[in-house]
Design a protein around this motif. Structure first.
Motif, short mmCIF file in Angstrom:
data_model
loop_
_atom_site.label_atom_id
_atom_site.label_comp_id
_atom_site.label_asym_id
_atom_site.label_seq_id
_atom_site.Cartn_x
_atom_site.Cartn_y
_atom_site.Cartn_z
N VAL B 111 0.85 -1.21 0.00
CA VAL B 111 0.00 0.00 0.00
C VAL B 111 0.88 1.25 0.00
CG1 VAL B 111 -1.63 1.31 1.39
CG2 VAL B 111 -1.94 -1.13 1.15
N ILE B 112 1.91 1.23 0.85
CA ILE B 112 2.80 2.40 0.94
C ILE B 112 3.61 2.51 -0.35
CG2 ILE B 112 4.71 3.44 2.21
CD1 ILE B 112 3.70 2.12 4.72
N ARG B 113 3.93 1.36 -0.95
CA ARG B 113 4.69 1.36 -2.20
C ARG B 113 3.90 2.11 -3.28
NH1 ARG B 113 7.10 -4.33 -4.43
NH2 ARG B 113 7.54 -4.62 -2.22
N LYS B 114 2.61 1.78 -3.38
CA LYS B 114 1.78 2.42 -4.43
C LYS B 114 1.61 3.90 -4.13
CE LYS B 114 -0.86 -1.53 -5.95
NZ LYS B 114 -2.01 -2.36 -5.73
N ARG B 115 1.38 4.22 -2.85
CA ARG B 115 1.12 5.62 -2.50
C ARG B 115 2.36 6.47 -2.75
NH1 ARG B 115 -0.58 6.80 3.52
NH2 ARG B 115 -1.79 4.94 3.26
N SER B 116 3.53 5.92 -2.42
CA SER B 116 4.74 6.74 -2.58
C SER B 116 5.13 6.86 -4.05
CB SER B 116 5.87 6.17 -1.73
OG SER B 116 6.77 5.48 -2.50
N LYS B 117 4.77 5.84 -4.84
CA LYS B 117 5.04 5.91 -6.29
C LYS B 117 4.21 7.03 -6.89
CE LYS B 117 5.66 2.58 -10.02
NZ LYS B 117 5.30 1.25 -10.53
N LYS B 118 2.96 7.15 -6.41
CA LYS B 118 2.04 8.16 -6.96
C LYS B 118 2.46 9.56 -6.51
CE LYS B 118 -2.92 8.99 -7.28
NZ LYS B 118 -4.22 8.75 -6.68
N SER B 119 2.84 9.69 -5.23
CA SER B 119 3.10 11.03 -4.71
C SER B 119 4.56 11.45 -4.90
CB SER B 119 2.75 11.09 -3.23
OG SER B 119 3.64 10.24 -2.51
N GLY B 120 5.45 10.46 -5.06
CA GLY B 120 6.86 10.79 -5.20
C GLY B 120 7.52 11.16 -3.87
N ILE B 121 6.79 10.99 -2.77
CA ILE B 121 7.34 11.36 -1.46
C ILE B 121 7.91 10.12 -0.79
CG2 ILE B 121 6.76 12.29 0.82
CD1 ILE B 121 4.46 13.80 -0.58
N ASP B 122 9.12 10.27 -0.21
CA ASP B 122 9.75 9.14 0.48
C ASP B 122 9.07 8.96 1.83
OD1 ASP B 122 13.17 8.48 1.64
OD2 ASP B 122 11.36 7.25 1.58
N PRO B 123 8.45 7.80 2.11
CA PRO B 123 7.74 7.64 3.39
C PRO B 123 8.66 7.28 4.54
CG PRO B 123 7.48 5.68 2.05
CD PRO B 123 8.30 6.62 1.24
N GLY B 124 9.96 7.20 4.30
CA GLY B 124 10.88 6.86 5.38
C GLY B 124 11.17 5.38 5.42
N GLY B 125 11.92 4.97 6.43
CA GLY B 125 12.32 3.57 6.50
C GLY B 125 12.22 3.03 7.91
N VAL B 126 12.48 1.74 8.05
CA VAL B 126 12.43 1.09 9.36
C VAL B 126 13.68 0.23 9.52
CG1 VAL B 126 11.11 -0.91 8.56
CG2 VAL B 126 10.97 -0.23 10.93
N ASP B 127 14.20 0.24 10.75
CA ASP B 127 15.36 -0.60 11.07
C ASP B 127 14.85 -2.02 11.31
OD1 ASP B 127 17.78 -0.59 13.84
OD2 ASP B 127 17.64 -1.77 12.00
N VAL B 128 15.24 -2.96 10.45
CA VAL B 128 14.69 -4.32 10.57
C VAL B 128 15.53 -5.19 11.50
CG1 VAL B 128 13.58 -4.27 8.32
CG2 VAL B 128 15.91 -5.13 8.50
N ALA B 129 16.65 -4.66 12.01
CA ALA B 129 17.53 -5.49 12.86
C ALA B 129 16.79 -6.06 14.09
CB ALA B 129 18.75 -4.68 13.28
N PRO B 130 16.01 -5.22 14.85
CA PRO B 130 15.31 -5.79 15.99
C PRO B 130 14.34 -6.90 15.59
CG PRO B 130 15.21 -3.40 16.08
CD PRO B 130 15.75 -3.76 14.75
N PHE B 131 13.71 -6.75 14.41
CA PHE B 131 12.75 -7.76 13.96
C PHE B 131 13.47 -9.03 13.52
CE2 PHE B 131 9.02 -5.25 14.37
CZ PHE B 131 9.44 -3.95 14.21
N TYR B 132 14.65 -8.87 12.96
CA TYR B 132 15.44 -10.05 12.59
C TYR B 132 15.84 -10.81 13.84
CZ TYR B 132 18.63 -13.02 10.00
OH TYR B 132 19.24 -14.10 9.42
N PHE B 133 16.20 -10.09 14.89
CA PHE B 133 16.50 -10.70 16.18
C PHE B 133 15.29 -11.47 16.68
CE2 PHE B 133 18.31 -11.21 20.31
CZ PHE B 133 17.36 -10.86 21.24
N ALA B 134 14.11 -10.88 16.53
CA ALA B 134 12.87 -11.53 16.97
C ALA B 134 12.63 -12.82 16.17
CB ALA B 134 11.68 -10.58 16.80
N PHE B 135 12.89 -12.76 14.87
CA PHE B 135 12.70 -13.97 14.04
C PHE B 135 13.63 -15.09 14.51
CE2 PHE B 135 9.52 -12.91 11.24
CZ PHE B 135 9.72 -11.73 10.57
N CYS B 136 14.87 -14.73 14.90
CA CYS B 136 15.82 -15.75 15.37
C CYS B 136 15.29 -16.40 16.65
CB CYS B 136 17.19 -15.12 15.66
SG CYS B 136 18.03 -14.57 14.18
#
Lengths: 448, 220
Positions: B111-136
């Motif tokens: 959803v964010i991919r489509k919205r940002s493609k249309k608006s051209g605005i960067d929605p920011g990012g997320v640090d996935v390291a804590p979630f990778y730790f959670a997956f482990c």
């Protein structure tokens, strides 16, 4: 049904906001782990993930218990700048005084700008188009959600971060520097400062708001501009600079002479008339200087329209770039009525112009004729014009033609998402027409 | 929230030890831990990040389909989730070795991919390291042997992670006391959960047996 949809969207937004304030990033990962371990550990005979679930519940329980008892007695003073610019981060200071007998430690400060959710009327305004009416069911819900997101974005002035506060001893003050990036122009208001204390494990935050009002003006975003050639004839400005944009007693005059038909009644010098027995008027030093018009088209789609926001930014950029040492700049636009604000030659300041631009709103119900009349009324005073349009239709082309007939050079900037037409009508030899697209304004202006 | 050095490597080794994938775990741990020490970075565009996230999603779907067709019971179906750290590795490596310090939100959510493609605005990012730790951590409890070392391993890793994000307004001794209490409660709780599950399972089987499903002779 629409009202139900509105209420659902409003409360889900409130919930998301509440969660964002009360749960840290570590807390988000905690809940991710909790849900994952609950799902994968359902069958305790197949996996041992339930042990992780049990440990997480114990950690969460202890952390939650610590959140129940948090009280503050803190006084706050906020020191804000008067003006800031949209999109540019600024610093400001907060002084917190602990009035409690005990010291406080491990606190965070959160200073969020005031935010009010859209009303039901605002929400349902855009759902009356035939296209929106046709989209029912799941698509209809998505349209509503998308519209709700756009309404929220239009109102959101800024997002605050939390800042750690040093240990606050009893009856002592602590100063902290906060940063905020205003997202859009307008008045940025604050109503409170929120103090939070994370639990020992850093997962949840308990909050205590302290009332503290404040506001500042967020000026429009500005673009760097190349030097603009505003070649135009210097024109006679009746009553000189002093009467350029003000009325009253601050008139500079050279001498007194006999009244001539056509002289404005305001220039009558009553004392001299009483003494001499015939009408006498004050004669002003003839002023010839350049007066440039900055015409801003506010007859757009409505508040929050991207093109209009860019138009205001371009107007602000021009207001700051056009050198008004020896000339005046008239900002002409229509809000509730027609307005003309003048700056330059110590008549008015750029800051005032920017402040006016900060609070401008577009409206789809305005008539372009009002702006045309305003500009036409000042044609004799203007040396040149820069016009910022939201469209390039017949009324706008006619306005430019009217100015061209009077030999007033016009630089027309059309800000629109439409494609550039093959023939840009209305531009003459002395006139320039440029199309600017939202999102590429900087490049377009650099090419002027 | 910054993940401390070696925490993810420790989580990966714990996972590898628990699910008998120690060699892949050691390899991945090495690749993860040398990333801050290596200056080389891939210049990844938003499109590249999106493709890497799609790759992880496809790998996961592929594993699910494989499990559906080959699993003999719920246990072997759940075994798919033991591979999560390897399935999510492309996304995590993109963050470690990419030009950005976070994964763009537009890459993670359609959803964010489509919205940002249309608006051209960067929605920011997320640090996935804590979630990778959670997956482990989640994956380490699937298909492993049941022994007390698993709980202690979880206790140690969670304690390490939470120590880094603790509220420094509380004294360290208080934090240790509270975390210890959580450990004791958690241990007692997991014993209780297992017993509760056993009791509930027996009751359900009893009820199902009582309702007539099974060996009744219809001619008597």
């Amino acid at each position: 049904m629409k009202r139900l949809g509105y209420l659902l969207l409003k409360y889900s937004s409130s919930l998301r906001h509440w969660l964002r304030l009360h749960i840290s990033l570590a807390g988000t990962v905690y809940f991710f782990l909790l849900v994952g371990s609950a799902v994968l550990g359902l069958d305790t005979n197949q996996t041992t993930v339930y042990q992780l679930f049990s440990l997480l519940v114990a950690i969460g329980l202890i952390g939650f218990l610590f959140c129940l008892f948090f009280r503050v007695d803190i006084g706050v003073q906020r020191q804000l700048p008067r003006f800031v610019t949209a999109g540019e981060r600024f610093n400001y200071r907060l002084v917190a005084t602990n009035h409690h007998k005990k010291g406080l430690s491990g606190l965070v400060v959160l200073d969020e700008p005031l935010f009010e959710y859209p009303t039901f009327i605002e929400f349902s305004k855009g759902l009356t188009t035939p296209a929106d009416e046709k989209t029912k069911g799941v698509m209809g819900r998505l349209v509503e959600k998308s519209r709700w997101s756009r309404l929220i974005d239009k109102r959101l002035m800024g997002r605050a971060n939390s800042y750690p506060l040093d240990d606050l001893a009893a009856n002592r003050s602590e100063e902290i520097t906060l940063q905020l990036t205003p997202l859009r122009r307008g008045i940025l208001r604050f109503s409170k400062v929120t103090f939070g204390r994370p639990d020992p494990f850093g997962l949840f935050r308990t909050l205590a708001p302290v009332s503290c009002e404040g506001s500042l003006v967020v000026l429009p975003r500005r673009y760097p501009l190349p030097p603009i050639d505003l070649s135009g004839r210097r024109k006679y400005q009746p009553a000189g600079v002093a009467l350029a944009s003000s009325v009253g007693d601050s008139q500079e005059f050279m001498s007194i002479r006999d009244y001539r038909p056509g002289d404005p009644p305001r220039t009558i010098h009553w004392r001299s008339w009483a003494k001499s027995g015939r009408p006498m008027v004050k004669e002003f030093q003839d002023e010839y200087f350049s007066r440039h018009g900055l015409i801003l088209d506010t007859c757009g789609k409505g508040d929050g329209d991207r093109c209009f926001e860019e138009a205001v930014s371009v107007a602000a950029s021009l207001a700051c770039t056009v050198v008004t040492r020896d000339s005046l700049l008239d900002l002409l636009f229509v809000d509730r009525r027609a307005y003309c604000f003048t700056s330059g030659r110590s008549v008015g300041h750029q800051e005032k112009l920017l402040e006016i631009l900060a609070s401008l709103q577009a409206s789809s119900s305005r008539n372009f004729d009002e702006l045309s009349s305003l500009v036409s009324g000042r044609i004799n005073l203007l040396s040149s014009c820069i016009a910022i349009f939201l469209d390039w239709d017949r009324p706008r082309q006619e306005l430019v033609n009217t100015l061209a007939v009077q030999k007033i050079p016009v630089l027309s900037l059309v800000i629109s998402e439409k494609e550039v037409p093959g023939e840009a009508g209305g531009a003459g030899t002395n006139n320039r027409l440029h199309w600017l697209h939202p999102g590429k304004i900087g490049e377009g202006l650099a090419a002027l | 929230m910054k993940i401390p050095p070696f925490l993810i490597a420790a989580a990966l080794l714990f996972w590898g030890w628990q699910v008998d994938l120690l060699l892949p775990a050691i390899t991945v741990a090495l690749v993860v831990e040398i990333a801050p020490r290596v200056k080389m970075r891939w210049q990844l565009s938003g499109h590249n990040y999106s493709r890497l996230v799609d790759l992880s999603a496809l790998l996961f779907l592929g594993l699910l389909v494989f499990a559906v067709f080959t699993a003999e019971g719920s246990g072997s179906f759940l075994r798919v989730f033991a591979w999560l750290p390897l399935v999510m590795l492309p996304v995590f490596l993109a963050q470690l070795y990419g030009s950005r310090e976070t994964i763009p939100l537009s890459a993670l959510f359609l959803v964010i991919r489509k919205r940002s493609k249309k608006s051209g605005i960067d929605p920011g990012g997320v640090d996935v390291a804590p979630f990778y730790f959670a997956f482990c951590l989640l994956s380490s409890g699937i298909g492993n042997d049941r022994n007390i070392m698993f709980f202690f391993g979880l206790f140690g890793l969670l304690g390490w992670a939470l120590w880094m994000v603790r509220n420094r307004g509380f004294a360290p001794w208080l934090w240790l006391l509270l975390f210890g209490a959580a450990g004791v409660l958690g241990y007692a709780g997991q014993i209780g959960l297992h017993q509760l599950h056993t009791i509930v399972e027996e009751k359900v089987l009893e009820v199902m047996g009582y309702s007539g499903a099974g060996d009744e002779d219809p001619f008597q």
